[in-house]
Design a protein around this motif. Structure first.
Motif, PDB file in Angstrom:
ATOM      1  N   MET A 278     -49.551  25.395  -8.989  1.00 46.04           N
ATOM      2  CA  MET A 278     -48.128  25.250  -9.334  1.00 46.04           C
ATOM      3  C   MET A 278     -47.307  25.024  -8.059  1.00 46.04           C
ATOM      4  N   ALA A 279     -46.427  24.023  -8.097  1.00 45.96           N
ATOM      5  CA  ALA A 279     -45.628  23.693  -6.926  1.00 45.96           C
ATOM      6  C   ALA A 279     -44.676  24.829  -6.580  1.00 45.96           C
ATOM      7  N   GLU A 280     -44.476  25.028  -5.268  1.00 50.95           N
ATOM      8  CA  GLU A 280     -43.546  26.045  -4.807  1.00 50.95           C
ATOM      9  C   GLU A 280     -42.252  25.367  -4.358  1.00 50.95           C
ATOM     10  N   PHE A 281     -41.136  26.069  -4.619  1.00 53.25           N
ATOM     11  CA  PHE A 281     -39.827  25.493  -4.314  1.00 53.25           C
ATOM     12  C   PHE A 281     -38.988  26.486  -3.522  1.00 53.25           C
ATOM     13  N   ASN A 282     -38.086  25.938  -2.732  1.00 55.03           N
ATOM     14  CA  ASN A 282     -37.010  26.700  -2.124  1.00 55.03           C
ATOM     15  C   ASN A 282     -35.714  26.300  -2.812  1.00 55.03           C
ATOM     16  N   ILE A 283     -34.804  27.250  -2.933  1.00 54.56           N
ATOM     17  CA  ILE A 283     -33.532  26.989  -3.613  1.00 54.56           C
ATOM     18  C   ILE A 283     -32.406  26.872  -2.595  1.00 54.56           C
ATOM     19  N   VAL A 284     -31.653  25.789  -2.699  1.00 54.24           N
ATOM     20  CA  VAL A 284     -30.437  25.610  -1.911  1.00 54.24           C
ATOM     21  C   VAL A 284     -29.277  25.476  -2.883  1.00 54.24           C
ATOM     22  N   LYS A 285     -28.227  26.236  -2.666  1.00 58.01           N
ATOM     23  CA  LYS A 285     -27.057  26.195  -3.541  1.00 58.01           C
ATOM     24  C   LYS A 285     -25.963  25.329  -2.912  1.00 58.01           C
ATOM     25  N   VAL A 286     -25.353  24.471  -3.727  1.00 57.53           N
ATOM     26  CA  VAL A 286     -24.224  23.665  -3.260  1.00 57.53           C
ATOM     27  C   VAL A 286     -23.074  23.809  -4.255  1.00 57.53           C
ATOM     28  N   PRO A 287     -21.826  23.747  -3.767  1.00 61.69           N
ATOM     29  CA  PRO A 287     -20.678  23.886  -4.668  1.00 61.69           C
ATOM     30  C   PRO A 287     -20.464  22.621  -5.495  1.00 61.69           C
ATOM     31  N   GLN A 288     -19.927  22.804  -6.685  1.00 59.35           N
ATOM     32  CA  GLN A 288     -19.640  21.649  -7.534  1.00 59.35           C
ATOM     33  C   GLN A 288     -18.470  21.973  -8.452  1.00 59.35           C
ATOM     34  N   LEU A 289     -18.012  20.933  -9.167  1.00 59.51           N
ATOM     35  CA  LEU A 289     -16.975  21.036 -10.193  1.00 59.51           C
ATOM     36  C   LEU A 289     -15.654  21.607  -9.665  1.00 59.51           C
ATOM     37  N   ALA A 290     -15.179  21.047  -8.546  1.00 54.60           N
ATOM     38  CA  ALA A 290     -13.839  21.393  -8.074  1.00 54.60           C
ATOM     39  C   ALA A 290     -12.829  21.092  -9.175  1.00 54.60           C
ATOM     40  N   TRP A 291     -11.946  22.052  -9.418  1.00 55.68           N
ATOM     41  CA  TRP A 291     -10.908  21.980 -10.449  1.00 55.68           C
ATOM     42  C   TRP A 291     -11.460  22.134 -11.869  1.00 55.68           C
ATOM     43  N   TYR A 292     -12.767  22.293 -12.003  1.00 55.12           N
ATOM     44  CA  TYR A 292     -13.370  22.454 -13.330  1.00 55.12           C
ATOM     45  C   TYR A 292     -14.306  23.662 -13.354  1.00 55.12           C
ATOM     46  N   GLY A 293     -13.877  24.741 -12.730  1.00 59.02           N
ATOM     47  CA  GLY A 293     -14.647  25.971 -12.740  1.00 59.02           C
ATOM     48  C   GLY A 293     -15.202  26.362 -11.388  1.00 59.02           C
ATOM     49  N   ASP A 294     -15.334  25.397 -10.466  1.00 56.94           N
ATOM     50  CA  ASP A 294     -15.834  25.674  -9.111  1.00 56.94           C
ATOM     51  C   ASP A 294     -17.089  26.543  -9.144  1.00 56.94           C
ATOM     52  N   THR A 295     -18.173  25.962  -9.622  1.00 57.53           N
ATOM     53  CA  THR A 295     -19.430  26.680  -9.743  1.00 57.53           C
ATOM     54  C   THR A 295     -20.396  26.229  -8.640  1.00 57.53           C
ATOM     55  N   GLU A 296     -21.655  26.642  -8.758  1.00 58.86           N
ATOM     56  CA  GLU A 296     -22.683  26.231  -7.817  1.00 58.86           C
ATOM     57  C   GLU A 296     -23.832  25.562  -8.557  1.00 58.86           C
ATOM     58  N   LEU A 297     -24.472  24.642  -7.863  1.00 59.40           N
ATOM     59  CA  LEU A 297     -25.641  23.953  -8.394  1.00 59.40           C
ATOM     60  C   LEU A 297     -26.855  24.359  -7.578  1.00 59.40           C
ATOM     61  N   ASP A 298     -27.915  24.797  -8.261  1.00 59.01           N
ATOM     62  CA  ASP A 298     -29.159  25.155  -7.580  1.00 59.01           C
ATOM     63  C   ASP A 298     -30.025  23.912  -7.398  1.00 59.01           C
ATOM     64  N   LEU A 299     -30.367  23.626  -6.153  1.00 60.26           N
ATOM     65  CA  LEU A 299     -31.264  22.512  -5.855  1.00 60.26           C
ATOM     66  C   LEU A 299     -32.647  23.070  -5.543  1.00 60.26           C
ATOM     67  N   GLU A 300     -33.606  22.758  -6.385  1.00 63.36           N
ATOM     68  CA  GLU A 300     -34.990  23.129  -6.112  1.00 63.36           C
ATOM     69  C   GLU A 300     -35.608  22.076  -5.194  1.00 63.36           C
ATOM     70  N   LEU A 301     -36.047  22.502  -4.016  1.00 67.73           N
ATOM     71  CA  LEU A 301     -36.630  21.592  -3.041  1.00 67.73           C
ATOM     72  C   LEU A 301     -38.059  22.031  -2.758  1.00 67.73           C
ATOM     73  N   PRO A 302     -39.007  21.113  -2.830  1.00 70.72           N
ATOM     74  CA  PRO A 302     -40.419  21.481  -2.589  1.00 70.72           C
ATOM     75  C   PRO A 302     -40.605  22.179  -1.247  1.00 70.72           C
ATOM     76  N   SER A 303     -41.372  23.243  -1.226  1.00 68.94           N
ATOM     77  CA  SER A 303     -41.578  24.015  -0.001  1.00 68.94           C
ATOM     78  C   SER A 303     -42.305  23.205   1.077  1.00 68.94           C
ATOM     79  N   ARG A 304     -42.947  22.104   0.697  1.00 64.99           N
ATOM     80  CA  ARG A 304     -43.633  21.257   1.681  1.00 64.99           C
ATOM     81  C   ARG A 304     -42.644  20.447   2.519  1.00 64.99           C
TER      82      ARG A 304
END
Length: 418
Positions: free
Chosen positions: A1-27
């Motif tokens: 099973m592939a391993e991932f690291n998570i990087v969070k980036v902000p999104q939806l300015a003016w529409y809740g200002d939430t975060e998006l989780d980016l799964e990036l391969p550990s390789r």
């Protein structure tokens, strides 16, 4: 099973200002390129009050307002990250202290060549209480503008007639890097903010002239501020229009106010830019196979993400991924936007190719805008993905093994210093 690291980036300015989780391969070797001021704490209410009590190069608003008859508060639109609703109550307190009644106050959205705002937009920007209490107008660049003179660079300046009818003019915005003017904020609340379309076009033309002479004025993003042709022209126009006070915010990576500059427009802007240069500066990385450029603060103008992202790619060419989630789509721009398959505003130009170093462009958005995306790249050169997992499938095919990757949390306001 592939391993991932998570990087969070902000999104939806003016529409809740939430975060998006980016799964990036550990390789993958991943570098997160944050701006220097990303983690600065937001100002407290008392710190904001302090900025109003001790303005730069000007008496406090309550003193300037005494004896005035009509007040206009000019504010930037949703293409800019300024949380104006947090600032306005302090302005109103100052005006109340000067004896200015509500009947003599109005708000005008500094749209420049952008689309008009709806009441929903006004409430997002100003807060429901303000929209319920005061008249709030859109600027119309095509009508009802008053000629105020000509700048030393030959720009004929005409300004919103309602603005010019007021004897106290207050502007509210933020200072962030800008493609042609080096930094926003300052007098841009007047030009292009509440200027006529002809005035806006004449000012923008200075970028082309400066480029022909090898001087600053095009694709500057935080560089060459002091000698920038557009900026100097803008500052002159703001003085001609009689802008009395400018309030400019510096923000962190969550759109929170970390510094506030209040005072005489020109001096205040110069002081604010000194801090902006430090706050938005990003340490460069080079030779990346993949650059993930997130569009957040100015998500409706995601094309600002391309130059920064392209500079970090390998010279042989790599993949630029732009993430842009904004339900309203890209901003309608009457001067530079497209208005059909082969027509656009007077400064619209059809993109003929991808920027240098971009071998492939992936646009990740839940809200595709296939009309205005040509401001980023030729439409037939864009690979569309609705979700991050869909984009990751494309990247996995291109880079099944190791890859050098950069993530830019907000490529619309970050810049690379010289």
């Amino acid at each position: 099973m592939a391993e991932f690291n998570i990087v969070k980036v902000p999104q939806l300015a003016w529409y809740g200002d939430t975060e998006l989780d980016l799964e990036l391969p550990s390789r993958w070797d991943v570098t997160i390129c944050r701006m220097r001021g990303h983690s600065k704490l937001p100002l407290t209410r008392s710190e904001i009050e302090g900025a109003f009590r001790h303005p730069i190069g000007s008496p406090p608003i309550r003193e300037l307002a005494r004896g005035k008859n009509e007040v206009v508060i000019i504010f930037d639109d949703l293409t800019r990250p300024t949380p104006v609703a947090e600032i306005v109550p302090h302005i109103l307190d100052e005006l109340e202290a000067a004896g200015i009644s509500d009947a003599h106050i109005r708000f005008i959205a500094a749209l420049g060549a952008h689309r008009g705002l709806t009441r929903i937009d006004f409430a997002k920007k100003l807060g429901e209480v303000v929209v319920d209490r005061f008249p709030v107008y859109n600027h119309n660049p095509y009508e009802n503008c008053t000629f105020v003179g000509e700048t030393s660079r030959g720009t004929s300046v005409s300004i919103n007639s309602e603005v010019m009818s007021c004897d106290l003019k207050i502007g509210v915005g933020s200072i962030v890097p800008h493609a042609a003017a080096s930094f926003g904020g300052g007098g841009k609340i007047i030009l292009p903010g509440v200027a006529s379309m002809d005035t806006i076009a004449a000012n923008h033309a200075l970028a082309a002239r400066a480029r022909e002479r090898g001087r600053s004025g095009s694709m500057t993003y935080g560089l060459g501020f002091e000698e920038n042709e557009l900026q100097l022209d803008i500052a002159e126009a703001a003085q001609m229009a009689g802008l009395d006070i400018k309030i400019d915010a510096i923000i962190n990576d969550r759109r929170e106010i970390t510094a506030l500059f209040v005072g005489e427009p020109l001096v205040t802007h110069l002081e604010g830019v000194k801090l902006a240069k430090e706050s938005y500066a990003t340490e460069p990385v080079a030779d990346r196979d993949i650059v993930i450029a997130n569009a957040y603060s100015k998500a409706t103008e995601p094309f600002h993400s391309s130059p920064l992202g392209a500079r970090m790619l390998t010279e042989a060419g790599g993949v630029l991924v732009i993430i842009v989630n904004t339900p309203e789509g890209f901003i309608s721009h009457y001067l530079g936007g497209s208005w059909g398959r082969g027509i656009g505003g007077r400064y619209w130009q059809r993109r003929s190719r991808l920027l240098s170093r971009i071998r492939k462009l992936i646009l990740v958005t839940e809200y595709p805008d296939r009309a205005q995306a040509d401001r980023i790249a030729p439409l037939d050169s864009i690979t569309w993905a609705r979700t991050w997992p869909e984009a990751l499938e494309h990247l996995d095919k291109d880079y099944p093994g190791e890859a050098q990757v950069a993530v830019i949390p907000d490529a619309t306001i970050q810049y690379l210093p010289e």
